[in-house]
Motif scaffolding. Structure first.
Motif, PDB file in Angstrom:
ATOM      1  N   SER A 312       0.830  -1.201   0.000  1.00 19.18           N
ATOM      2  CA  SER A 312       0.000   0.000   0.000  1.00 19.18           C
ATOM      3  C   SER A 312       0.863   1.249   0.000  1.00 19.18           C
ATOM      4  O   SER A 312       1.902   1.297   0.659  1.00 19.18           O
ATOM      5  N   ASN A 313       0.442   2.240  -0.764  1.00 20.12           N
ATOM      6  CA  ASN A 313       0.995   3.593  -0.701  1.00 20.12           C
ATOM      7  C   ASN A 313       0.167   4.496  -1.617  1.00 20.12           C
ATOM      8  O   ASN A 313      -0.682   4.005  -2.374  1.00 20.12           O
ATOM      9  N   PRO A 314       0.358   5.804  -1.572  1.00 26.04           N
ATOM     10  CA  PRO A 314      -0.409   6.674  -2.460  1.00 26.04           C
ATOM     11  C   PRO A 314       0.066   6.551  -3.914  1.00 26.04           C
ATOM     12  O   PRO A 314       1.227   6.801  -4.208  1.00 26.04           O
ATOM     13  N   ASP A 315      -0.837   6.157  -4.792  1.00 26.44           N
ATOM     14  CA  ASP A 315      -0.533   6.099  -6.220  1.00 26.44           C
ATOM     15  C   ASP A 315      -0.945   7.444  -6.808  1.00 26.44           C
ATOM     16  O   ASP A 315      -2.070   7.623  -7.264  1.00 26.44           O
ATOM     17  N   ASN A 316      -0.030   8.390  -6.805  1.00 28.75           N
ATOM     18  CA  ASN A 316      -0.395   9.764  -7.133  1.00 28.75           C
ATOM     19  C   ASN A 316      -0.248  10.116  -8.603  1.00 28.75           C
ATOM     20  O   ASN A 316      -0.486  11.263  -9.001  1.00 28.75           O
ATOM     21  N   LEU A 317       0.159   9.171  -9.427  1.00 28.35           N
ATOM     22  CA  LEU A 317       0.264   9.430 -10.860  1.00 28.35           C
ATOM     23  C   LEU A 317      -0.955   8.852 -11.553  1.00 28.35           C
ATOM     24  O   LEU A 317      -1.065   7.647 -11.753  1.00 28.35           O
ATOM     25  N   LYS A 318      -1.895   9.708 -11.890  1.00 29.54           N
ATOM     26  CA  LYS A 318      -3.130   9.254 -12.521  1.00 29.54           C
ATOM     27  C   LYS A 318      -2.823   8.696 -13.902  1.00 29.54           C
ATOM     28  O   LYS A 318      -2.010   9.227 -14.654  1.00 29.54           O
ATOM     29  N   ARG A 319      -3.519   7.621 -14.262  1.00 32.74           N
ATOM     30  CA  ARG A 319      -3.262   6.972 -15.539  1.00 32.74           C
ATOM     31  C   ARG A 319      -4.472   7.109 -16.466  1.00 32.74           C
ATOM     32  O   ARG A 319      -5.610   6.910 -16.055  1.00 32.74           O
ATOM     33  N   ARG A 320      -4.194   7.428 -17.723  1.00 30.51           N
ATOM     34  CA  ARG A 320      -5.215   7.435 -18.760  1.00 30.51           C
ATOM     35  C   ARG A 320      -4.619   6.766 -19.998  1.00 30.51           C
ATOM     36  O   ARG A 320      -3.555   7.153 -20.465  1.00 30.51           O
ATOM     37  N   ASP A 321      -5.322   5.765 -20.513  1.00 27.33           N
ATOM     38  CA  ASP A 321      -4.836   5.045 -21.687  1.00 27.33           C
ATOM     39  C   ASP A 321      -3.419   4.525 -21.488  1.00 27.33           C
ATOM     40  O   ASP A 321      -2.601   4.524 -22.420  1.00 27.33           O
ATOM     41  N   GLY A 322      -3.114   4.122 -20.269  1.00 28.62           N
ATOM     42  CA  GLY A 322      -1.819   3.551 -19.976  1.00 28.62           C
ATOM     43  C   GLY A 322      -0.707   4.551 -19.837  1.00 28.62           C
ATOM     44  O   GLY A 322       0.450   4.172 -19.666  1.00 28.62           O
ATOM     45  N   SER A 328       3.658  16.791  -9.628  1.00 32.40           N
ATOM     46  CA  SER A 328       4.788  17.186  -8.806  1.00 32.40           C
ATOM     47  C   SER A 328       5.589  15.996  -8.317  1.00 32.40           C
ATOM     48  O   SER A 328       6.744  16.106  -7.969  1.00 32.40           O
ATOM     49  N   GLY A 329       4.945  14.822  -8.258  1.00 34.53           N
ATOM     50  CA  GLY A 329       5.605  13.644  -7.733  1.00 34.53           C
ATOM     51  C   GLY A 329       5.521  13.521  -6.234  1.00 34.53           C
ATOM     52  O   GLY A 329       5.850  12.480  -5.670  1.00 34.53           O
ATOM     53  N   ARG A 330       5.075  14.569  -5.549  1.00 36.71           N
ATOM     54  CA  ARG A 330       5.005  14.559  -4.099  1.00 36.71           C
ATOM     55  C   ARG A 330       3.574  14.533  -3.562  1.00 36.71           C
ATOM     56  O   ARG A 330       3.369  14.466  -2.361  1.00 36.71           O
ATOM     57  N   ASP A 331       2.587  14.633  -4.418  1.00 33.41           N
ATOM     58  CA  ASP A 331       1.202  14.668  -3.950  1.00 33.41           C
ATOM     59  C   ASP A 331       0.856  13.374  -3.219  1.00 33.41           C
ATOM     60  O   ASP A 331       1.096  12.278  -3.734  1.00 33.41           O
ATOM     61  N   ARG A 332       0.288  13.504  -2.040  1.00 37.23           N
ATOM     62  CA  ARG A 332      -0.136  12.327  -1.275  1.00 37.23           C
ATOM     63  C   ARG A 332      -1.646  12.181  -1.406  1.00 37.23           C
ATOM     64  O   ARG A 332      -2.422  12.690  -0.604  1.00 37.23           O
ATOM     65  N   VAL A 333      -2.029  11.479  -2.446  1.00 35.36           N
ATOM     66  CA  VAL A 333      -3.434  11.236  -2.752  1.00 35.36           C
ATOM     67  C   VAL A 333      -3.577   9.811  -3.262  1.00 35.36           C
ATOM     68  O   VAL A 333      -2.612   9.159  -3.637  1.00 35.36           O
ATOM     69  N   ASN A 334      -4.828   9.337  -3.256  1.00 36.55           N
ATOM     70  CA  ASN A 334      -5.171   8.061  -3.879  1.00 36.55           C
ATOM     71  C   ASN A 334      -4.422   6.881  -3.252  1.00 36.55           C
ATOM     72  O   ASN A 334      -3.748   6.104  -3.943  1.00 36.55           O
ATOM     73  N   LEU A 335      -4.554   6.718  -1.942  1.00 39.98           N
ATOM     74  CA  LEU A 335      -3.940   5.562  -1.284  1.00 39.98           C
ATOM     75  C   LEU A 335      -4.492   4.287  -1.910  1.00 39.98           C
ATOM     76  O   LEU A 335      -5.704   4.063  -1.942  1.00 39.98           O
ATOM     77  N   GLY A 344       5.834 -10.751  -5.203  1.00 35.68           N
ATOM     78  CA  GLY A 344       6.222  -9.367  -5.432  1.00 35.68           C
ATOM     79  C   GLY A 344       6.849  -9.090  -6.776  1.00 35.68           C
ATOM     80  O   GLY A 344       7.288  -7.961  -7.019  1.00 35.68           O
ATOM     81  N   ARG A 345       6.860 -10.091  -7.671  1.00 33.46           N
ATOM     82  CA  ARG A 345       7.436  -9.834  -8.994  1.00 33.46           C
ATOM     83  C   ARG A 345       6.497  -8.983  -9.845  1.00 33.46           C
ATOM     84  O   ARG A 345       6.942  -8.114 -10.592  1.00 33.46           O
ATOM     85  N   THR A 346       5.190  -9.268  -9.753  1.00 30.06           N
ATOM     86  CA  THR A 346       4.190  -8.468 -10.453  1.00 30.06           C
ATOM     87  C   THR A 346       3.029  -8.194  -9.510  1.00 30.06           C
ATOM     88  O   THR A 346       2.827  -8.905  -8.517  1.00 30.06           O
ATOM     89  N   TRP A 347       2.239  -7.181  -9.841  1.00 23.87           N
ATOM     90  CA  TRP A 347       1.107  -6.770  -9.011  1.00 23.87           C
ATOM     91  C   TRP A 347      -0.142  -6.807  -9.879  1.00 23.87           C
ATOM     92  O   TRP A 347      -0.302  -6.016 -10.806  1.00 23.87           O
ATOM     93  N   ILE A 348      -1.042  -7.768  -9.579  1.00 21.36           N
ATOM     94  CA  ILE A 348      -2.137  -8.078 -10.502  1.00 21.36           C
ATOM     95  C   ILE A 348      -3.454  -7.430 -10.139  1.00 21.36           C
ATOM     96  O   ILE A 348      -4.336  -7.300 -10.985  1.00 21.36           O
ATOM     97  N   GLY A 349      -3.635  -7.068  -8.907  1.00 20.05           N
ATOM     98  CA  GLY A 349      -4.911  -6.485  -8.488  1.00 20.05           C
ATOM     99  C   GLY A 349      -4.665  -5.249  -7.665  1.00 20.05           C
ATOM    100  O   GLY A 349      -3.692  -5.174  -6.911  1.00 20.05           O
ATOM    101  N   SER A 350      -5.530  -4.249  -7.794  1.00 20.08           N
ATOM    102  CA  SER A 350      -5.374  -3.040  -6.987  1.00 20.08           C
ATOM    103  C   SER A 350      -6.707  -2.330  -6.868  1.00 20.08           C
ATOM    104  O   SER A 350      -7.572  -2.434  -7.752  1.00 20.08           O
ATOM    105  N   GLN A 351      -6.863  -1.624  -5.766  1.00 20.89           N
ATOM    106  CA  GLN A 351      -8.030  -0.777  -5.564  1.00 20.89           C
ATOM    107  C   GLN A 351      -7.602   0.470  -4.806  1.00 20.89           C
ATOM    108  O   GLN A 351      -6.694   0.418  -3.960  1.00 20.89           O
ATOM    109  N   SER A 352      -8.266   1.557  -5.088  1.00 17.16           N
ATOM    110  CA  SER A 352      -8.049   2.802  -4.358  1.00 17.16           C
ATOM    111  C   SER A 352      -8.795   2.735  -3.034  1.00 17.16           C
ATOM    112  O   SER A 352     -10.015   2.581  -3.002  1.00 17.16           O
ATOM    113  N   LEU A 353      -8.055   2.836  -1.934  1.00 21.85           N
ATOM    114  CA  LEU A 353      -8.665   2.813  -0.617  1.00 21.85           C
ATOM    115  C   LEU A 353      -9.152   4.196  -0.217  1.00 21.85           C
ATOM    116  O   LEU A 353     -10.134   4.334   0.495  1.00 21.85           O
ATOM    117  N   GLU A 354      -8.457   5.222  -0.667  1.00 18.79           N
ATOM    118  CA  GLU A 354      -8.801   6.603  -0.304  1.00 18.79           C
ATOM    119  C   GLU A 354      -8.396   7.525  -1.456  1.00 18.79           C
ATOM    120  O   GLU A 354      -7.226   7.884  -1.602  1.00 18.79           O
TER     121      GLU A 354
END
Length: 404
Positions: A312-322, A328-335, A344-354
């Motif tokens: 878990s951590n803030p995924d602050n880089l919004k993705r569109r069309d990949g 800024s790289g420092r925004d703490r949003v979208n945990l 830990g080689r790949t990450w197959i599932g994810s959800q935004s908690l906050e």
């Protein structure tokens, strides 16, 4: 205590179809800024004990101005699966006189008479009722305490700074810190605690820095230093707050916060959690917002559900069309919580908690298999990401994490 029950039930579509599994997400606010005599609660740590209790702890800050000042360590405990929680109370009581860290004094951090207790780290031992606690004072001394009654009470702290002093010939630190967040007990019984060390000359006296571990092979009685795992380089800039997990093959993987330009989490592994660290690399799938993150083992490969690890951590880089949007790289949003089924080689599932303001987080797994996350959310003024309004605990299951 303010509870936010967000249980979601998704039904399968189509005539005659049976109901699908039930994704579950439940949230409860444990601490709120300005309540209980403290301006701010930050730096979460969460464990589930071998007896099934949940213990949440954090830094309770008298001032909201920064990491240095009058700070206590407080905890709450649940014995009924998070339905109810004990009142917040201090688990570290200082005895004696403690001098302010000269590195902080040199930068005008904190005030005379204040004592900073920082970076609490809990470890749930497999021995029933045993819980380990490490914490730092003035980012310059480290202490070890334990509970033998499942986290109801903790012993007076015993200083273990000598383990850090052993780094000085190689790295003459002025600032030290454990974790933050929970640490781990290996299947061998070894206790492994990620730590970071700083020369104390940079911003907030936390920089420049390197990452390593300390470890104990006698249930916390004595502690020794490991090898430096991630040095400070032009590529891996100021490695510091680190989380650890034991892999199925017995190696220990560290997932490291850095201030590197690529904004990705750094990864290293070791056969014993202390020596022979691999060359650090970046995990391209894990965004680095320059913020603490958390790892936890959800299940082992032989346990029926297969090997599962959460991050878990803030995924602050919004993705569109990949593609990533510039930021800024420092925004703490979208945990965001992520799932790996291949160690830990790949990450197959994810959800935004906050989706909104959200910062530090710590993960735990209960004896019933439920996953938990204690995390910072909201801002006291809607602007400052370092002045968190709530520490919230969430319970979720895999059906929520993998729902689309």
């Amino acid at each position: 205590m303010r509870a936010l029950w967000l249980t979601m039930i998704l039904l399968a579509s189509g005539p005659g179809s049976a109901p699908a599994a039930e994704p579950v997400l439940e949230k409860t606010d444990l601490w709120e800024a300005g309540v209980g005599g403290y301006e701010l609660y930050r730096i979460p740590c969460l464990i589930a004990t071998s007896r099934g209790s949940l213990i949440a702890c954090c830094e309770a800050r008298k001032s909201a101005k920064g990491d240095w000042g009058q700070i206590d360590v407080v905890a709450r405990r649940s014995t009924d699966g998070g339905k109810t929680w004990s009142p917040s109370g201090k688990i570290v009581e200082l005895k004696g006189t403690f001098e302010r860290n000269p590195a902080a004094v040199a930068q005008g951090l904190g005030k005379p008479g204040e004592v900073t207790i920082n970076n609490p780290v809990l470890i749930a031992d497999r021995q029933p009722g045993l819980v380990h606690l490490l914490y730092c004072i003035e980012y310059g001394r480290c202490f070890y305490s334990r509970s033998e009654d499942d986290g109801e009470t903790f012993s007076t702290g015993v200083e273990v700074t000598a383990a850090f002093d052993a780094f000085r010939p190689e790295y003459d630190w002025k600032v030290l810190a454990t974790g933050p967040g929970h640490s781990i007990q290996l299947r061998s019984g070894r206790l492994v605690v990620p730590v970071w060390l700083s020369l104390g000359t940079g911003g907030h006296a936390h920089r420049p820095s390197v990452t390593s571990t300390i470890f104990s092979d006698d249930a916390g009685k004595t502690w020794r230093r490991g090898e430096i795992a991630v040095p400070n380089t032009s590529e891996f800039i100021n490695p510091n707050e680190t989380t650890a997990v034991e892999l199925a093959d017995g190696r220990v993987m560290l997932n490291v916060r850095t201030e590197s330009k690529v904004h990705r989490r750094a990864i290293v592994t070791s056969s014993d959690g202390a020596t022979g660290w691999s060359a650090p690399r970046f995990d391209d799938a894990l965004v680095e917002p320059i913020c603490m993150g958390s790892l936890v083992r959800w299940s082992w490969p032989e346990e029926g559900r297969g090997g599962r690890i959460l991050f878990s951590n803030p995924d602050n880089l919004k993705r569109r069309d990949g593609k990533e949007k510039a930021g800024s790289g420092r925004d703490r949003v979208n945990l965001t919580v992520r799932l790996s089924r291949d160690e830990g080689r790949t990450w197959i599932g994810s959800q935004s908690l906050e989706p909104g303001f959200s910062g530090y987080s710590d993960l735990a797994v209960g004896p019933d298999g439920s996953a938990w996350c204690l995390y910072e959310r909201g801002s006291t003024d809607g602007k400052n990401i370092y002045q968190t309004r709530f520490l919230t605990v969430a319970r979720f299951n895999e059906d929520w994490l993998t729902a689309r």
